[in-house]
Design an enzyme around this catalytic site. Sequence first.
Site, mmCIF file in Angstrom:
data_model
loop_
_atom_site.group_PDB
_atom_site.id
_atom_site.type_symbol
_atom_site.label_atom_id
_atom_site.label_comp_id
_atom_site.label_asym_id
_atom_site.label_seq_id
_atom_site.Cartn_x
_atom_site.Cartn_y
_atom_site.Cartn_z
ATOM 1 N N ARG A 104 -75.255 20.236 -6.116
ATOM 2 C CA ARG A 104 -76.492 20.100 -5.360
ATOM 3 C C ARG A 104 -76.598 21.276 -4.403
ATOM 4 N NH1 ARG A 104 -77.573 15.088 -1.299
ATOM 5 N NH2 ARG A 104 -76.160 16.261 0.000
ATOM 6 N N THR A 108 -81.684 23.232 -0.598
ATOM 7 C CA THR A 108 -82.866 22.601 -1.212
ATOM 8 C C THR A 108 -82.596 21.169 -1.673
ATOM 9 O OG1 THR A 108 -82.257 23.306 -3.436
ATOM 10 C CG2 THR A 108 -83.562 24.865 -2.114
HETATM 11 C C1 PRP Z 1 -72.163 15.402 -4.582
HETATM 12 C C2 PRP Z 1 -71.863 14.076 -5.253
HETATM 13 C C3 PRP Z 1 -73.000 13.940 -6.229
HETATM 14 C C4 PRP Z 1 -74.149 14.588 -5.501
HETATM 15 C C5 PRP Z 1 -75.032 13.494 -4.967
HETATM 16 O O1 PRP Z 1 -71.750 16.448 -5.371
HETATM 17 O O2 PRP Z 1 -70.604 14.019 -5.864
HETATM 18 O O3 PRP Z 1 -72.769 14.602 -7.454
HETATM 19 O O4 PRP Z 1 -73.586 15.344 -4.418
HETATM 20 O O5 PRP Z 1 -76.162 14.010 -4.377
HETATM 21 P P1 PRP Z 1 -77.619 13.768 -4.944
HETATM 22 O O6 PRP Z 1 -77.727 12.326 -5.312
HETATM 23 O O7 PRP Z 1 -78.484 14.112 -3.760
HETATM 24 O O8 PRP Z 1 -77.852 14.689 -6.096
HETATM 25 P P2 PRP Z 1 -71.961 17.993 -4.962
HETATM 26 O O9 PRP Z 1 -73.301 18.481 -5.385
HETATM 27 O O10 PRP Z 1 -71.628 18.172 -3.511
HETATM 28 O O11 PRP Z 1 -70.946 18.738 -5.891
HETATM 29 P P3 PRP Z 1 -69.371 18.974 -5.775
HETATM 30 O O12 PRP Z 1 -68.711 17.696 -5.406
HETATM 31 O O13 PRP Z 1 -68.969 19.429 -7.098
HETATM 32 O O14 PRP Z 1 -69.183 19.991 -4.688
HETATM 33 N N1 URA Z 2 -72.789 14.038 -1.672
HETATM 34 C C1 URA Z 2 -71.706 13.533 -1.025
HETATM 35 O O1 URA Z 2 -70.565 13.832 -1.372
HETATM 36 N N2 URA Z 2 -71.925 12.716 0.011
HETATM 37 C C2 URA Z 2 -73.154 12.362 0.428
HETATM 38 O O2 URA Z 2 -73.278 11.594 1.394
HETATM 39 C C3 URA Z 2 -74.258 12.914 -0.261
HETATM 40 C C4 URA Z 2 -74.044 13.734 -1.314
#
Ligand code: PRP
Ligand code: URA
Length: 209
Positions: A104, A108
């Site tokens: 994510r 944005t």
């Molecule tokens: C986190 C989490 C989800 C996402 C949730 O991952 O593990 O995949 O955010 O957010 P959303 O519902 O708003 O899309 P992140 O994008 O931080 O990736 P990472 O753990 O690989 O760093």
């Molecule tokens: N991703 C996370 O890991 N935690 C949150 O609260 C939202 C997105």
Amino acid sequence: MRRVHVFDHPLILHKVTILRDRRTGHKEFRELVEELAMLMAYEATRTHPVRQLEVETPLAVAKGYTIAGQELALVPILRAGLAMEAGISRLIPTAHVGHVGIFRDPATLQPHRYYAKLPQDIAERTALVLDPMLATGGSTVACVDILKAAGCRSIKVMAIISAPEGIQRVHDAHPDVEIFTAAVDDYLNDHGYIVPGLGDAGDRLYGTR
Ligand code: PRP
Ligand code: URA
């Protein structure tokens, strides 16, 4: 059909509380995510088909059942979903695993796909999408989009903690998809984090911050 299943089992409530605690370290956090995923999978697979068979005990032949693990696909969203997959794979070792890489954008909050490798026969399987956090719902919706584009028609989402906004977004985009979650929290803050939530699941799992 009930589209959101919120768990109220004492074991799940207990473990989620420790998971949320800011003092819980990486090792315990990972173990808890694995255990919670196992407990949640118990319910999410309740309607999964079984096949009848016979098994020889030391005394006689008994009627038995085998779950059609070959018909399941675990689909962790990288990174944090990997710990859930590790737990469920111990319960259902015959399930195949498809990996979907989505991160994510912190500014944005839009999901960016960087990897997808699904079982070839994904169209014939029930997919369990695994991610501890359902926040805006962007990542989960993007993962379900990928699965449906590959022909998968039976999809369930498992998230340990969900925001109401994320649940709504999944329902709007994919009304056929059931959600299994251990907690529905209050709201998303200005950075898209679930409040009270547990912080950043990936960082807490892997010690990256
Ligand atoms: C986190 C989490 C989800 C996402 C949730 O991952 O593990 O995949 O955010 O957010 P959303 O519902 O708003 O899309 P992140 O994008 O931080 O990736 P990472 O753990 O690989 O760093
Ligand atoms: N991703 C996370 O890991 N935690 C949150 O609260 C939202 C997105």
